[in-house]
Design a protein around this motif. Structure first.
Motif, PDB file in Angstrom:
ATOM      1  N   ALA A  58      46.139  33.188  28.714  1.00 43.23           N
ATOM      2  CA  ALA A  58      45.113  32.592  27.851  1.00 43.23           C
ATOM      3  C   ALA A  58      43.858  32.250  28.647  1.00 43.23           C
ATOM      4  O   ALA A  58      42.728  32.427  28.165  1.00 43.23           O
ATOM      5  N   TRP A  59      44.044  31.775  29.863  1.00 43.64           N
ATOM      6  CA  TRP A  59      42.911  31.465  30.743  1.00 43.64           C
ATOM      7  C   TRP A  59      42.096  32.724  31.044  1.00 43.64           C
ATOM      8  O   TRP A  59      40.866  32.730  30.927  1.00 43.64           O
ATOM      9  N   GLU A  60      42.779  33.789  31.413  1.00 44.90           N
ATOM     10  CA  GLU A  60      42.092  35.053  31.716  1.00 44.90           C
ATOM     11  C   GLU A  60      41.361  35.584  30.491  1.00 44.90           C
ATOM     12  O   GLU A  60      40.215  36.069  30.588  1.00 44.90           O
ATOM     13  N   ALA A 119      53.004  31.793  32.578  1.00 46.50           N
ATOM     14  CA  ALA A 119      52.411  33.106  32.315  1.00 46.50           C
ATOM     15  C   ALA A 119      51.513  33.076  31.086  1.00 46.50           C
ATOM     16  O   ALA A 119      50.429  33.684  31.077  1.00 46.50           O
ATOM     17  N   ALA A 120      51.930  32.351  30.048  1.00 46.22           N
ATOM     18  CA  ALA A 120      51.119  32.261  28.837  1.00 46.22           C
ATOM     19  C   ALA A 120      49.812  31.520  29.108  1.00 46.22           C
ATOM     20  O   ALA A 120      48.741  31.932  28.609  1.00 46.22           O
ATOM     21  N   PRO A 149      41.851  33.699  36.583  1.00 44.38           N
ATOM     22  CA  PRO A 149      42.942  33.724  37.572  1.00 44.38           C
ATOM     23  C   PRO A 149      42.890  34.915  38.517  1.00 44.38           C
ATOM     24  O   PRO A 149      43.258  34.790  39.690  1.00 44.38           O
ATOM     25  N   THR A 150      42.426  36.068  38.019  1.00 44.18           N
ATOM     26  CA  THR A 150      42.360  37.240  38.895  1.00 44.18           C
ATOM     27  C   THR A 150      41.357  37.040  40.028  1.00 44.18           C
ATOM     28  O   THR A 150      41.597  37.439  41.172  1.00 44.18           O
ATOM     29  N   GLU A 151      40.229  36.405  39.721  1.00 45.24           N
ATOM     30  CA  GLU A 151      39.236  36.131  40.759  1.00 45.24           C
ATOM     31  C   GLU A 151      39.747  35.091  41.753  1.00 45.24           C
ATOM     32  O   GLU A 151      39.492  35.193  42.957  1.00 45.24           O
ATOM     33  N   ILE A 152      40.481  34.110  41.257  1.00 46.57           N
ATOM     34  CA  ILE A 152      41.051  33.098  42.149  1.00 46.57           C
ATOM     35  C   ILE A 152      42.104  33.721  43.054  1.00 46.57           C
ATOM     36  O   ILE A 152      42.195  33.398  44.248  1.00 46.57           O
ATOM     37  N   LEU A 153      42.902  34.628  42.517  1.00 45.10           N
ATOM     38  CA  LEU A 153      43.899  35.315  43.328  1.00 45.10           C
ATOM     39  C   LEU A 153      43.243  36.133  44.431  1.00 45.10           C
ATOM     40  O   LEU A 153      43.706  36.135  45.588  1.00 45.10           O
ATOM     41  N   ALA A 154      42.156  36.820  44.106  1.00 46.32           N
ATOM     42  CA  ALA A 154      41.434  37.585  45.127  1.00 46.32           C
ATOM     43  C   ALA A 154      40.864  36.670  46.207  1.00 46.32           C
ATOM     44  O   ALA A 154      40.915  36.984  47.403  1.00 46.32           O
ATOM     45  N   ALA A 155      40.341  35.507  45.799  1.00 48.37           N
ATOM     46  CA  ALA A 155      39.823  34.550  46.777  1.00 48.37           C
ATOM     47  C   ALA A 155      40.952  33.992  47.639  1.00 48.37           C
ATOM     48  O   ALA A 155      40.762  33.755  48.840  1.00 48.37           O
ATOM     49  N   PHE A 156      42.116  33.798  47.059  1.00 47.76           N
ATOM     50  CA  PHE A 156      43.272  33.302  47.804  1.00 47.76           C
ATOM     51  C   PHE A 156      43.695  34.304  48.877  1.00 47.76           C
ATOM     52  O   PHE A 156      43.979  33.925  50.019  1.00 47.76           O
ATOM     53  N   VAL A 157      43.708  35.572  48.521  1.00 51.47           N
ATOM     54  CA  VAL A 157      44.085  36.612  49.489  1.00 51.47           C
ATOM     55  C   VAL A 157      43.046  36.698  50.601  1.00 51.47           C
ATOM     56  O   VAL A 157      43.390  36.825  51.789  1.00 51.47           O
ATOM     57  N   ALA A 180      32.232  32.032  33.802  1.00 52.29           N
ATOM     58  CA  ALA A 180      33.048  32.259  34.994  1.00 52.29           C
ATOM     59  C   ALA A 180      32.503  31.535  36.209  1.00 52.29           C
ATOM     60  O   ALA A 180      33.234  31.311  37.177  1.00 52.29           O
ATOM     61  N   VAL A 181      31.231  31.128  36.160  1.00 52.57           N
ATOM     62  CA  VAL A 181      30.652  30.399  37.277  1.00 52.57           C
ATOM     63  C   VAL A 181      31.297  29.027  37.419  1.00 52.57           C
ATOM     64  O   VAL A 181      31.521  28.531  38.528  1.00 52.57           O
ATOM     65  N   PHE A 182      31.622  28.407  36.302  1.00 51.42           N
ATOM     66  CA  PHE A 182      32.231  27.072  36.328  1.00 51.42           C
ATOM     67  C   PHE A 182      33.759  27.145  36.413  1.00 51.42           C
ATOM     68  O   PHE A 182      34.379  26.298  37.066  1.00 51.42           O
ATOM     69  N   LEU A 183      34.365  28.118  35.754  1.00 51.54           N
ATOM     70  CA  LEU A 183      35.827  28.245  35.759  1.00 51.54           C
ATOM     71  C   LEU A 183      36.180  29.721  35.958  1.00 51.54           C
ATOM     72  O   LEU A 183      36.234  30.495  34.995  1.00 51.54           O
ATOM     73  N   PRO A 184      36.396  30.144  37.197  1.00 54.32           N
ATOM     74  CA  PRO A 184      36.715  31.553  37.458  1.00 54.32           C
ATOM     75  C   PRO A 184      38.050  31.933  36.820  1.00 54.32           C
ATOM     76  O   PRO A 184      38.958  31.089  36.675  1.00 54.32           O
TER      77      PRO A 184
END
Length: 279
Positions: free
Chosen positions: A40-42, A35-36, A59-67, A53-57
């Motif tokens: 920190a990533w976000e 979680a930490a 976590p929230t954007e990755i979660l949306a892409a996963f869904v 964000a173009v090179f390293l999205p």
């Protein structure tokens, strides 16, 4: 369990459950660390904008892409394609690996003549052979199944072989006393004794086989999870690419967990540390 007291009365004593509080603390510590890191990533990407964000999205954007990925029919078609090739290649590797491992491990002649070549082939970087398989077998299912088989079969052979070597001679002699000889001795005595070792090899082979499947799709193919990952990476859709990697990690770990649960179910008397130490 029934216990008789000094007065002659019987009472039922229930076995105490062992509570592993240490494991629970480590689990919560792991959750806190993950979680930490995500927080920190976000913060670094979305709030402080230290990383584009173009090179390293985030976590929230990755979660949306996963869904979104789970809701696409193309993903499930690729999933079925990859899992089909993996299951066929792994099934072939299990049959060949267990039979060859039992034969080489139990026969002194094969152990001294064939085993060195098996170890030599095992140490060969088989991933480097992937382009050759694709050139010979083409871009279809055959090359992917061959890669899965090649990467999965050697851990199964070597683990089964080591398990056959460690079978207790007293166990074999007891089987012979009851008239079990030849092939029946291998089926009734040797195979059950080496089953935990074989399942441990199957667990490793499944992980390597899945790597071979994805590698084959990534290098040359028109379907599968590896092809979707390749497409997302070339289109610079980094959130979708990382979501695909997460899917692959989940599939691999779920496969390993299922095989580990099967090993505990079929051979609960064996300690995993003994198998790891012998393999």
């Amino acid at each position: 369990m029934t216990v008789t007291s000094a007065t002659g009365t019987n009472r039922i004593v229930r076995p105490r459950r062992v509570v592993r509080s240490g494991e629970g603390r480590w689990a919560w510590l792991l959750v806190g660390v993950v979680a930490a890191v995500l927080l920190a990533w976000e913060a670094a990407v979305s709030w402080l904008q230290l990383v584009p964000a173009v090179f390293l999205p985030p976590p929230t954007e990755i979660l949306a892409a996963f869904v979104r990925l789970l809701g696409e029919p193309e993903f499930w078609q690729a999933f079925a394609y990859s899992m089909g090739n993996l299951l066929i290649g792994l099934a072939l590797a299990i049959v060949v690996g267990v039979v060859v491992g039992l034969a080489v491990g139990w026969s002194p002649v094969l152990r001294f003549t064939v085993a060195p070549f098996l170890w030599l082939l095992y140490s060969t970087p088989k991933v480097a052979l992937a382009p050759l398989f694709i050139l010979i077998l083409g871009l279809g299912n055959e090359s992917k199944i061959a890669l899965v088989f090649l990467l999965a079969v050697f851990p199964i052979i070597l683990n089964t072989m080591e398990g056959a070597v460690t079978v207790s001679p007293s166990l074999v002699n007891a089987g012979r006393v009851f008239g079990v000889n030849g092939v029946y001795l291998g089926w009734k005595v040797i195979f059950p004794a080496t089953l935990p070792y074989s399942l441990s090899g199957i667990q490793r082979g499944a992980a390597l086989g899945f790597t071979g499947e994805v590698l084959g799709e990534f290098l040359g193919g028109t379907g599968g999870l590896g092809h979707l990952l390749e497409f997302a990476a070339y289109q610079f859709m980094m959130a979708e690419a990382i979501a695909m990697v997460i899917v692959m990690v989940i599939i691999a770990n779920l496969t390993l967990w299922l095989i580990s649960a099967l090993r505990r179910r079929l051979a609960p008397w064996y300690d995993d540390r003994r198998i790891v130490g012998a393999s």
